[in-house]
Design a protein around this motif. Structure first.
Motif, PDB file in Angstrom:
ATOM      1  N   GLN A 165       0.818  -1.200   0.000  1.00 18.61           N
ATOM      2  CA  GLN A 165       0.000   0.000   0.000  1.00 18.61           C
ATOM      3  C   GLN A 165       0.862   1.264   0.000  1.00 18.61           C
ATOM      4  O   GLN A 165       0.589   2.216  -0.736  1.00 18.61           O
ATOM      5  CB  GLN A 165      -0.927  -0.005   1.216  1.00 18.61           C
ATOM      6  N   ALA A 166       1.921   1.246   0.845  1.00 17.58           N
ATOM      7  CA  ALA A 166       2.827   2.401   0.888  1.00 17.58           C
ATOM      8  C   ALA A 166       3.519   2.596  -0.455  1.00 17.58           C
ATOM      9  O   ALA A 166       3.687   3.727  -0.932  1.00 17.58           O
ATOM     10  CB  ALA A 166       3.858   2.198   2.004  1.00 17.58           C
ATOM     11  N   GLU A 167       3.940   1.499  -1.064  1.00 14.83           N
ATOM     12  CA  GLU A 167       4.590   1.576  -2.368  1.00 14.83           C
ATOM     13  C   GLU A 167       3.645   2.143  -3.422  1.00 14.83           C
ATOM     14  O   GLU A 167       4.035   2.973  -4.254  1.00 14.83           O
ATOM     15  CB  GLU A 167       5.069   0.179  -2.777  1.00 14.83           C
ATOM     16  N   ALA A 168       2.405   1.688  -3.359  1.00 12.70           N
ATOM     17  CA  ALA A 168       1.424   2.189  -4.320  1.00 12.70           C
ATOM     18  C   ALA A 168       1.175   3.681  -4.117  1.00 12.70           C
ATOM     19  O   ALA A 168       1.084   4.453  -5.089  1.00 12.70           O
ATOM     20  CB  ALA A 168       0.115   1.400  -4.165  1.00 12.70           C
ATOM     21  N   GLU A 169       1.071   4.116  -2.842  1.00 16.05           N
ATOM     22  CA  GLU A 169       0.866   5.535  -2.579  1.00 16.05           C
ATOM     23  C   GLU A 169       2.067   6.362  -3.036  1.00 16.05           C
ATOM     24  O   GLU A 169       1.904   7.466  -3.569  1.00 16.05           O
ATOM     25  CB  GLU A 169       0.619   5.743  -1.080  1.00 16.05           C
ATOM     26  N   ALA A 170       3.284   5.822  -2.818  1.00 16.20           N
ATOM     27  CA  ALA A 170       4.488   6.537  -3.261  1.00 16.20           C
ATOM     28  C   ALA A 170       4.502   6.670  -4.779  1.00 16.20           C
ATOM     29  O   ALA A 170       4.878   7.728  -5.326  1.00 16.20           O
ATOM     30  CB  ALA A 170       5.736   5.808  -2.771  1.00 16.20           C
ATOM     31  N   LYS A 171       4.107   5.636  -5.474  1.00 20.16           N
ATOM     32  CA  LYS A 171       4.058   5.680  -6.936  1.00 20.16           C
ATOM     33  C   LYS A 171       3.078   6.739  -7.416  1.00 20.16           C
ATOM     34  O   LYS A 171       3.322   7.436  -8.411  1.00 20.16           O
ATOM     35  CB  LYS A 171       3.689   4.316  -7.489  1.00 20.16           C
ATOM     36  N   ILE A 183       2.260   9.502  -5.749  1.00 14.39           N
ATOM     37  CA  ILE A 183       2.876  10.815  -5.502  1.00 14.39           C
ATOM     38  C   ILE A 183       3.930  11.135  -6.557  1.00 14.39           C
ATOM     39  O   ILE A 183       3.996  12.246  -7.094  1.00 14.39           O
ATOM     40  CB  ILE A 183       3.492  10.845  -4.091  1.00 14.39           C
ATOM     41  N   ILE A 184       4.777  10.119  -6.863  1.00 14.43           N
ATOM     42  CA  ILE A 184       5.816  10.318  -7.882  1.00 14.43           C
ATOM     43  C   ILE A 184       5.197  10.609  -9.242  1.00 14.43           C
ATOM     44  O   ILE A 184       5.658  11.486  -9.985  1.00 14.43           O
ATOM     45  CB  ILE A 184       6.724   9.081  -7.957  1.00 14.43           C
ATOM     46  N   ALA A 185       4.161   9.900  -9.554  1.00  9.53           N
ATOM     47  CA  ALA A 185       3.502  10.101 -10.843  1.00  9.53           C
ATOM     48  C   ALA A 185       2.923  11.511 -10.948  1.00  9.53           C
ATOM     49  O   ALA A 185       3.032  12.171 -11.986  1.00  9.53           O
ATOM     50  CB  ALA A 185       2.411   9.049 -11.026  1.00  9.53           C
ATOM     51  N   ARG A 186       2.316  11.972  -9.828  1.00  7.78           N
ATOM     52  CA  ARG A 186       1.771  13.323  -9.839  1.00  7.78           C
ATOM     53  C   ARG A 186       2.878  14.365  -9.995  1.00  7.78           C
ATOM     54  O   ARG A 186       2.748  15.336 -10.754  1.00  7.78           O
ATOM     55  CB  ARG A 186       1.009  13.575  -8.543  1.00  7.78           C
ATOM     56  N   ALA A 187       4.003  14.174  -9.255  1.00  8.41           N
ATOM     57  CA  ALA A 187       5.124  15.117  -9.336  1.00  8.41           C
ATOM     58  C   ALA A 187       5.713  15.138 -10.738  1.00  8.41           C
ATOM     59  O   ALA A 187       6.027  16.202 -11.290  1.00  8.41           O
ATOM     60  CB  ALA A 187       6.201  14.732  -8.313  1.00  8.41           C
ATOM     61  N   GLU A 188       5.889  13.929 -11.315  1.00  4.55           N
ATOM     62  CA  GLU A 188       6.415  13.868 -12.673  1.00  4.55           C
ATOM     63  C   GLU A 188       5.475  14.554 -13.651  1.00  4.55           C
ATOM     64  O   GLU A 188       5.908  15.255 -14.578  1.00  4.55           O
ATOM     65  CB  GLU A 188       6.629  12.413 -13.071  1.00  4.55           C
ATOM     66  N   GLY A 189       4.175  14.372 -13.417  1.00  7.27           N
ATOM     67  CA  GLY A 189       3.202  15.023 -14.290  1.00  7.27           C
ATOM     68  C   GLY A 189       3.275  16.535 -14.193  1.00  7.27           C
ATOM     69  O   GLY A 189       3.249  17.254 -15.204  1.00  7.27           O
ATOM     70  N   GLN A 190       3.378  17.048 -12.944  1.00  7.06           N
ATOM     71  CA  GLN A 190       3.484  18.493 -12.760  1.00  7.06           C
ATOM     72  C   GLN A 190       4.786  19.051 -13.349  1.00  7.06           C
ATOM     73  O   GLN A 190       4.803  20.126 -13.959  1.00  7.06           O
ATOM     74  CB  GLN A 190       3.412  18.815 -11.268  1.00  7.06           C
TER      75      GLN A 190
END
Length: 277
Positions: free
Chosen positions: A207-213, A215-222
């Protein structure tokens, strides 16, 4: 007169005695049962090869006996007993057997055992069930009995089906209540607790890994969006710089001029639009 009365009374008494002592009687074979005729005397003494159908059967009670066997399903709850696995662990088993008798083999059953069905259940059949469990248990370890419960019981049932069926007893169902020793039960409980804790930790990590992914995906998108915007603005500025020629600048200045000459330190109004024709 008295003699005739005496003769009459004597004759009546004899008739009563004959009626009471006569050997002929009948047996009602109920539905769901079969009977076998047993000759008590004569050269063919023993069990005739005759299976009596349901109904009323007349026979000579002095020379013949009728034994009735039920052919409907029987349910026998046996006493619990202990079996030992390959690694010397002791399990308690409390079996309950459901079976029925093959009607065609009733004479064979009586020839072989010469006992009523109740005695056969608590003798031959009981020993067969206990032996089946003990034989199969010798090929399993304590852990494998618990982790492969269905396989264990299937093997016991296969042994019983083969052994009982050979003598005319048709196996229907066997219910086993297998209880492990307390020490093994404690180990199993601890193992299950450990497995549950490990699975919980793995789920939390996933679950933590999925949440981190996310967040990373959102940051990369921004970041990509910001970069794309910056590139677009830079390209627009470059395009503006390329298109701003002196003539275009003068035209823009003229279009925005309000008719008043700007004042300079040199004094007076001077036209800055030199070279415009």
């Amino acid at each position: 007169m008295t003699r005739n009365i005496t003769i009459g009374i004597t004759g009546f008494i004899l008739i009563i005695i004959v009626l009471i002592a006569q050997p002929f009687t009948f047996e009602n074979i109920d539905a769901g049962n079969v009977g076998i005729r047993i000759n008590l005397y004569g050269s063919d003494k023993g069990v005739d090869n005759i299976t009596l159908v349901t109904g009323r059967v007349w026979y000579n009670a002095w020379t013949t006996k009728i034994i009735e066997f039920p052919t409907y399903t029987q349910s026998v709850d046996y006493d619990s007993f202990v079996i030992t696995t390959k690694d010397a662990a002791e399990f308690k088993v409390d079996p309950k057997l459901n079976y029925h008798i093959n009607p065609e083999k009733v004479p064979q059953i009586y020839r072989q055992y010469r006992r009523p069905l109740g005695e056969i259940q608590q003798g031959f059949m009981k020993n067969t069930i206990y032996d089946a469990y003990r034989i199969v248990a010798n090929s399993f370890t304590s852990d494998s009995v618990m982790s492969n419960r269905e396989v264990f019981e299937d093997r016991v049932q296969n042994v019983l089906t083969k052994t009982l069926g050979r003598d005319g007893f048709v196996y229907d169902q066997l219910t086993s209540a297998i209880t492990p020793p307390p020490s093994l039960r404690q180990m199993i409980d601890e193992k299950n607790t450990s497995i549950q804790a490990r699975l919980k930790a793995e789920n939390m990590a996933k679950q933590a890994e999925a949440e981190a992914k996310v967040i990373i995906a959102r940051a990369e998108g921004q970041a990509k969006a910001t970069l794309i915007k910056a590139r677009a603005e830079a390209e627009a500025n470059q395009l503006r710089q390329k298109t701003l020629t002196p003539l275009l600048i003068q035209q823009e200045w003229v279009a925005k001029w309000n008719g008043v000459l700007p004042t300079t330190n040199a004094g007076g109004g001077a036209s800055l639009m030199l070279g415009i024709k």
